[in-house]
Design a protein around this motif. Structure first.
Motif, PDB file in Angstrom:
ATOM      1  N   ILE A 213     -13.727  34.688   9.918  1.00  0.00           N
ATOM      2  CA  ILE A 213     -14.800  35.053   8.784  1.00  0.00           C
ATOM      3  C   ILE A 213     -14.682  34.092   7.676  1.00  0.00           C
ATOM      4  N   ASP A 214     -13.397  33.425   7.432  1.00  0.00           N
ATOM      5  CA  ASP A 214     -13.525  32.503   6.264  1.00  0.00           C
ATOM      6  C   ASP A 214     -14.146  31.402   6.795  1.00  0.00           C
ATOM      7  N   ASP A 215     -14.070  30.792   8.077  1.00  0.00           N
ATOM      8  CA  ASP A 215     -14.748  29.907   8.514  1.00  0.00           C
ATOM      9  C   ASP A 215     -16.409  30.171   8.517  1.00  0.00           C
ATOM     10  N   LEU A 216     -16.744  31.299   8.821  1.00  0.00           N
ATOM     11  CA  LEU A 216     -18.183  31.693   8.824  1.00  0.00           C
ATOM     12  C   LEU A 216     -18.732  31.684   7.188  1.00  0.00           C
ATOM     13  N   ALA A 217     -18.055  32.130   6.294  1.00  0.00           N
ATOM     14  CA  ALA A 217     -18.383  32.089   4.849  1.00  0.00           C
ATOM     15  C   ALA A 217     -18.531  30.550   4.521  1.00  0.00           C
ATOM     16  N   LYS A 218     -17.624  29.753   4.985  1.00  0.00           N
ATOM     17  CA  LYS A 218     -17.789  28.356   4.655  1.00  0.00           C
ATOM     18  C   LYS A 218     -19.163  27.851   5.328  1.00  0.00           C
ATOM     19  N   ALA A 219     -19.359  28.112   6.485  1.00  0.00           N
ATOM     20  CA  ALA A 219     -20.435  27.677   7.382  1.00  0.00           C
ATOM     21  C   ALA A 219     -22.021  28.082   6.535  1.00  0.00           C
ATOM     22  N   VAL A 220     -21.794  29.350   6.302  1.00  0.00           N
ATOM     23  CA  VAL A 220     -22.948  29.948   5.422  1.00  0.00           C
ATOM     24  C   VAL A 220     -23.445  29.378   4.276  1.00  0.00           C
ATOM     25  N   GLY A 221     -22.264  29.130   3.678  1.00  0.00           N
ATOM     26  CA  GLY A 221     -22.509  28.365   2.367  1.00  0.00           C
ATOM     27  C   GLY A 221     -22.966  26.984   2.393  1.00  0.00           C
ATOM     28  N   ASP A 222     -22.565  26.290   3.428  1.00  0.00           N
ATOM     29  CA  ASP A 222     -22.826  24.961   3.577  1.00  0.00           C
ATOM     30  C   ASP A 222     -24.300  24.801   4.171  1.00  0.00           C
TER      31      ASP A 222
END
Length: 562
Positions: A201-210
């Motif tokens: 989920i942390d990885d997804l949050a970063k990917a969504v933000g990027d």
């Protein structure tokens, strides 16, 4: 001579007897008969119980009918001897030349050997993963990723037109919880109740933000909608990449939400009302599935107006049928055992015969052991073992083969150490090593400038099938000839584990042949290359072809070196 060719010869013998008036069958001569390899040595190359099956209809005793058939069958090309055993079994010995021709036919067929048309004309939809696009695929999905794909492969080999379908569970509150979890991770807040946790989920949050700068600064509810859409897109793409890396590919990724957005569900309810299989009670709308064997009627619309999953399931089934599929196969987990009767009743309610249009397979759980302890935790997901982590630790080939070699309905426990060790005790290693051995043999033959005959039709082309006359040659040829029958059975029964067990048996037969000095393919020392060497080179290429084709049906590679 293959079992199929021998079956045709027996049918021809029966037809001749019938035409001459020596045999009367009220239902006519069968179009095919069962021909099998005998279990005991000395009982010929093949055996059939056709006389026992037809004697009563023919108004005679089995042994008398067997004598009639044997007399005609002995005249068939390629048949060397026919013996009658017991009450009327026919044990058939094939001429060495006819048996050896099997090797040439396999080499000529190449990658298509094993294919048939037994299911030609059938359009089959197989749905074998249904998952939320809210996280990585896990161990439960892994078994279906293997079995569903392998079933699709054998169905295709049997002549069916097959569509592999992934059902995306993208409708429901879990999608909002998913979005809220990503927002919480991005903004440093605790995971919401009923939310999703884990490093992914942390990885997804970063990917969504990027991917969408400023998305987390949007006002609510716009932010939640935008994050839900982008998170869904990224997570679904990851699931697709996971499966591609696992050698499992889908033709259709079907969205549950699209059923509702397209109006399919209301159309389905209207159709059910026309057919008279729904009724209202307690403010809810029900489908009368008990009329067709279900243990209770099923709710389509709750009293509060909310649609049930069963309403979606019914609309989805009709959607598949409307796309022209004659048969729909569902692969479901062990916790869905109650779905068998309800789905069959649902198909009957919409006017179908579930025996003809529906197949529901229930799979049992899988446990993976490492150092004697069950794997339960994931580095990324926290509470599950992911497909990607399993494939990385065990290897795609070892994991796929180990999962494919057991029936879907058998509980399964796999030990990482056992299924990854380079030992003949490990089935996947054993089969792949046999294939690699054929590659090494052929490479050695190339060093001696041995080549396959350009024409494999007979001695004029440099290949003499009658030279494959050793007992071990015959055993290997009979094993190779059996491959199309095994593939057809695996397709019709939806049991790809039959392919794995066949490969293991055939690898064993090949290894025994390899260890027999009278069956050497390569000349020794300064010996010249003889026609027998060439014949056995054709046999090795045939073996290589069968092992490679069988492994491919399981989605497993056929390495040239081990």
């Amino acid at each position: 001579m293959t079992p199929e060719q021998l079956s045709t010869a027996i049918v021809d013998a029966l037809t001749t007897l019938s035409d001459e008036g020596a045999l009367a069958l009220p239902d006519g001569v069968p179009t095919s008969v069962t021909v099998e390899r005998p279990r005991q040595k000395g009982h010929g190359d093949y055996a059939t119980n056709v006389a026992l099956q037809l004697a009563k209809k023919a108004g005679t005793n089995p042994r008398a009918l067997a004598e009639l058939v044997a007399g005609r069958l002995k005249q068939a090309a390629g048949v060397d001897e026919v013996e009658i055993a017991g009450p009327g079994f026919l044990n058939i010995t094939v001429a060495a030349g006819a048996q050896g021709e099997v090797a040439a036919s396999i080499v000529v067929a190449g990658a298509s050997y094993g294919a048939s048309d037994v299911l030609a004309g059938q359009r089959i939809n197989i749905e074998f993963i249904s998952a939320n696009p809210t996280g990585p695929l896990h161990l439960g999905h892994t078994r279906w990723a293997v079995l569903g794909d392998a079933i699709a492969r054998v169905l295709t080999a049997a002549g069916a037109e097959v569509a592999r379908e992934f059902y995306i569970n993208d409708r429901g509150v879990q999608m909002n919880n998913f979005a809220a979890s990503i927002v919480a991770a991005a903004t440093g807040k605790p995971t919401p109740q009923d939310g999703y946790a884990g490093a992914y989920i942390d990885d997804l949050a970063k990917a969504v933000g990027d991917a969408s700068p400023g998305i987390f600064d949007l006002p609510e509810p716009e932010r939640l909608r935008a994050v839900r859409a982008k998170g869904y897109e990224i997570q679904l793409a990851e699931q697709q990449a996971q499966l591609d890396g696992f050698n499992t590919h889908f033709d259709v990724w079907f969205s549950e939400l699209s059923l509702h957005d397209s109006g399919s569900v209301p159309e389905t309810l209207a159709r059910l009302k026309e057919l008279g299989h729904v009724y209202e009670e307690g403010g809810a709308l029900w489908m009368r599935t008990t009329d067709f064997g279900d243990d209770k009627d099923r709710v389509l619309i709750k009293s509060d107006g909310e649609l049930t999953y069963f309403a979606s399931d019914t609309a989805y089934y009709l959607n598949k049928r409307s796309r022209g599929f004659d048969h729909c196969i569902y692969l479901l987990g062990a916790d869905h055992h109650g779905y068998v009767n309800r789905l069959r009743a649902m198909a009957a309610c919409v006017g179908d015969d579930p025996d003809k249009t529906l197949d529901v397979m229930i799979g049992q759980l899988v446990k993976i052991l490492r150092d004697g302890a069950e794997l339960k935790l994931s580095k990324r997901a926290g509470t599950i073992v992911t497909l990607s982590e399993l494939a990385e630790e065990i290897g795609v080939d070892a994991l796929r083969y180990s999962l494919a070699r057991y029936p879907a309905d058998s509980p399964l426990t796999l030990d990482v150490a056992e299924i990854t060790k380079a030992s003949n005790d490990n089935p996947v290693y054993y089969v792949q090593y046999a294939h690699a051995r054929t590659c090494r043999m052929l490479a050695n033959a190339a060093d001696l400038e041995m080549t396959l005959p350009e024409d494999l039709s007979g001695t004029a082309g440099g290949f003499d099938p009658s030279l494959l006359a050793h007992e071990r040659d015959g055993e290997l040829l009979r094993a190779l000839a059996d491959f199309p029958r095994v593939v057809a059975a695996a397709a019709e029964l939806r049991e790809p584990h039959r392919i794995a067990r066949y490969l293991e048996d055939t690898a064993s037969v090949f290894n025994k042949w390899y260890d027999t000095k009278e069956c050497r393919m390569l000349p020794q020392g300064d010996e010249p290359v003889t026609p027998a060497n060439v014949a056995r080179m054709v046999l090795v290429v045939a073996t290589q072809t069968v092992l490679a084709n069988g492994l491919d049906l399981l989605g497993v590679s056929a390495p040239e070196r081990m």
